[in-house]
Write a protein that holds these residues in place. Structure first.
Motif, short mmCIF file in Angstrom:
data_model
loop_
_atom_site.label_atom_id
_atom_site.label_comp_id
_atom_site.label_asym_id
_atom_site.label_seq_id
_atom_site.Cartn_x
_atom_site.Cartn_y
_atom_site.Cartn_z
N THR A 98 0.85 -1.19 0.00
CA THR A 98 0.00 0.00 0.00
C THR A 98 0.89 1.25 0.00
N TYR A 99 0.28 2.40 -0.33
CA TYR A 99 1.04 3.65 -0.33
C TYR A 99 1.59 3.96 1.06
N LYS A 100 0.83 3.60 2.09
CA LYS A 100 1.27 3.85 3.47
C LYS A 100 2.52 3.02 3.78
N GLU A 101 2.52 1.74 3.39
CA GLU A 101 3.67 0.86 3.63
C GLU A 101 4.89 1.34 2.86
N ILE A 102 4.65 1.78 1.62
CA ILE A 102 5.76 2.28 0.79
C ILE A 102 6.34 3.53 1.43
N GLY A 103 5.46 4.39 1.91
CA GLY A 103 5.90 5.63 2.56
C GLY A 103 6.81 5.35 3.74
N LYS A 104 6.49 4.34 4.53
CA LYS A 104 7.33 3.99 5.68
C LYS A 104 8.71 3.51 5.21
N ILE A 105 8.73 2.67 4.17
CA ILE A 105 10.01 2.15 3.67
C ILE A 105 10.84 3.27 3.06
N MET A 106 10.20 4.15 2.26
CA MET A 106 10.93 5.19 1.55
C MET A 106 11.11 6.45 2.42
N LYS A 107 10.48 6.43 3.60
CA LYS A 107 10.54 7.56 4.53
C LYS A 107 10.00 8.85 3.89
N ILE A 108 8.82 8.69 3.26
CA ILE A 108 8.11 9.83 2.67
C ILE A 108 6.63 9.69 3.00
N SER A 109 5.86 10.73 2.77
CA SER A 109 4.43 10.68 3.09
C SER A 109 3.66 9.83 2.07
N ARG A 110 2.48 9.44 2.51
CA ARG A 110 1.60 8.65 1.65
C ARG A 110 1.25 9.43 0.40
N SER A 111 0.99 10.70 0.51
CA SER A 111 0.62 11.52 -0.65
C SER A 111 1.80 11.65 -1.63
N THR A 112 3.03 11.67 -1.11
CA THR A 112 4.20 11.74 -1.98
C THR A 112 4.34 10.41 -2.75
N VAL A 113 4.09 9.31 -2.06
CA VAL A 113 4.12 8.00 -2.73
C VAL A 113 3.07 7.97 -3.84
N LYS A 114 1.88 8.45 -3.53
CA LYS A 114 0.80 8.47 -4.50
C LYS A 114 1.21 9.29 -5.73
N GLU A 115 1.83 10.40 -5.48
CA GLU A 115 2.28 11.27 -6.58
C GLU A 115 3.38 10.59 -7.41
N LEU A 116 4.34 9.94 -6.74
CA LEU A 116 5.41 9.23 -7.46
C LEU A 116 4.84 8.11 -8.34
N VAL A 117 3.92 7.35 -7.79
CA VAL A 117 3.32 6.24 -8.55
C VAL A 117 2.50 6.79 -9.70
N HIS A 118 1.75 7.88 -9.46
CA HIS A 118 0.96 8.50 -10.51
C HIS A 118 1.87 9.00 -11.65
N LYS A 119 2.96 9.65 -11.31
CA LYS A 119 3.90 10.13 -12.33
C LYS A 119 4.53 8.94 -13.08
N ALA A 120 4.82 7.87 -12.36
CA ALA A 120 5.38 6.67 -12.99
C ALA A 120 4.38 6.09 -13.99
N ILE A 121 3.12 6.03 -13.60
CA ILE A 121 2.08 5.51 -14.51
C ILE A 121 1.99 6.37 -15.76
N GLN A 122 2.00 7.70 -15.58
CA GLN A 122 1.92 8.60 -16.72
C GLN A 122 3.12 8.41 -17.65
N ALA A 123 4.31 8.30 -17.07
CA ALA A 123 5.52 8.12 -17.88
C ALA A 123 5.50 6.79 -18.62
N LEU A 124 5.04 5.74 -17.94
CA LEU A 124 4.98 4.42 -18.58
C LEU A 124 3.96 4.41 -19.72
N LYS A 125 2.81 5.01 -19.48
CA LYS A 125 1.80 5.09 -20.54
C LYS A 125 2.35 5.81 -21.75
#
Length: 166
Positions: free
Chosen positions: A127-154
């Motif tokens: 989950t974004y919350k679990e990723i945030g803990k591992i990467m030491k960033i907020s859940r919203s930042t994880v959401k933004e990173l994944v969203h940008k990754a999806i856009q770039a991959l598309k």
């Protein structure tokens, strides 16, 4: 004796086979096979009514021909279906491998943080919350990173597919 029976009854045996098969060559083959079988068993048979015996043999020979043709048709259908299935599977497997390779190459082009967030999200199912803990960033930042990754991959994959379709 056999020659007289052949001359006398061949037309009737042929007519019987032809009436069922509606093909001259196959009717001739059946008639020939009936008389061949009669010749081969000449010493062991003594039919009282030779004509009905030969006609019955012809009918059975036609039925056997139909059965054989039906078996062959089912086998050809079976092989065709199996070959088509295996071809489809090979094609699907090839396409799947190609898509996976393309996706992997596109992921490797992502910035390190997006790549890490993407892999943790999609490969590990976190989950974004679990990723945030591992990467030491907020859940919203994880959401933004994944969203940008999806856009770039598309975008990356879209340009590749449009390149293939041109």
């Amino acid at each position: 004796m056999f020659k007289e029976i052949y001359i006398k009854y061949y037309p009737r045996v042929y007519a019987t086979a032809y009436s069922l098969l509606r093909q001259r060559e196959k009717a001739e083959d059946v008639a020939q096979s009936v008389f061949l079988r009669l010749w081969e068993s000449w010493d062991t048979i003594s039919p009282e009514n030779v004509e009905s015996y030969l006609v019955t043999m012809a009918k059975h020979a036609v039925l056997n021909e139909w059965r054989k043709n039906a078996v062959h048709a089912r086998y050809r259908t079976f092989l065709k279906e199996r070959f088509q299935e295996s071809t489809d599977n090979v094609e699907e497997q090839t396409i799947s491998r190609q898509q996976h390779t393309l996706l992997e190459k596109a992921i490797q082009q992502l910035p390190a943080r997006q790549q890490e967030a993407w892999r943790l999200s999609r490969d590990k199912g976190m989950t974004y919350k679990e990723i945030g803990k591992i990467m030491k960033i907020s859940r919203s930042t994880v959401k933004e990173l994944v969203h940008k990754a999806i856009q770039a991959l598309k975008s990356s994959l879209r340009s590749f597919w449009s390149y293939l379709l041109v």
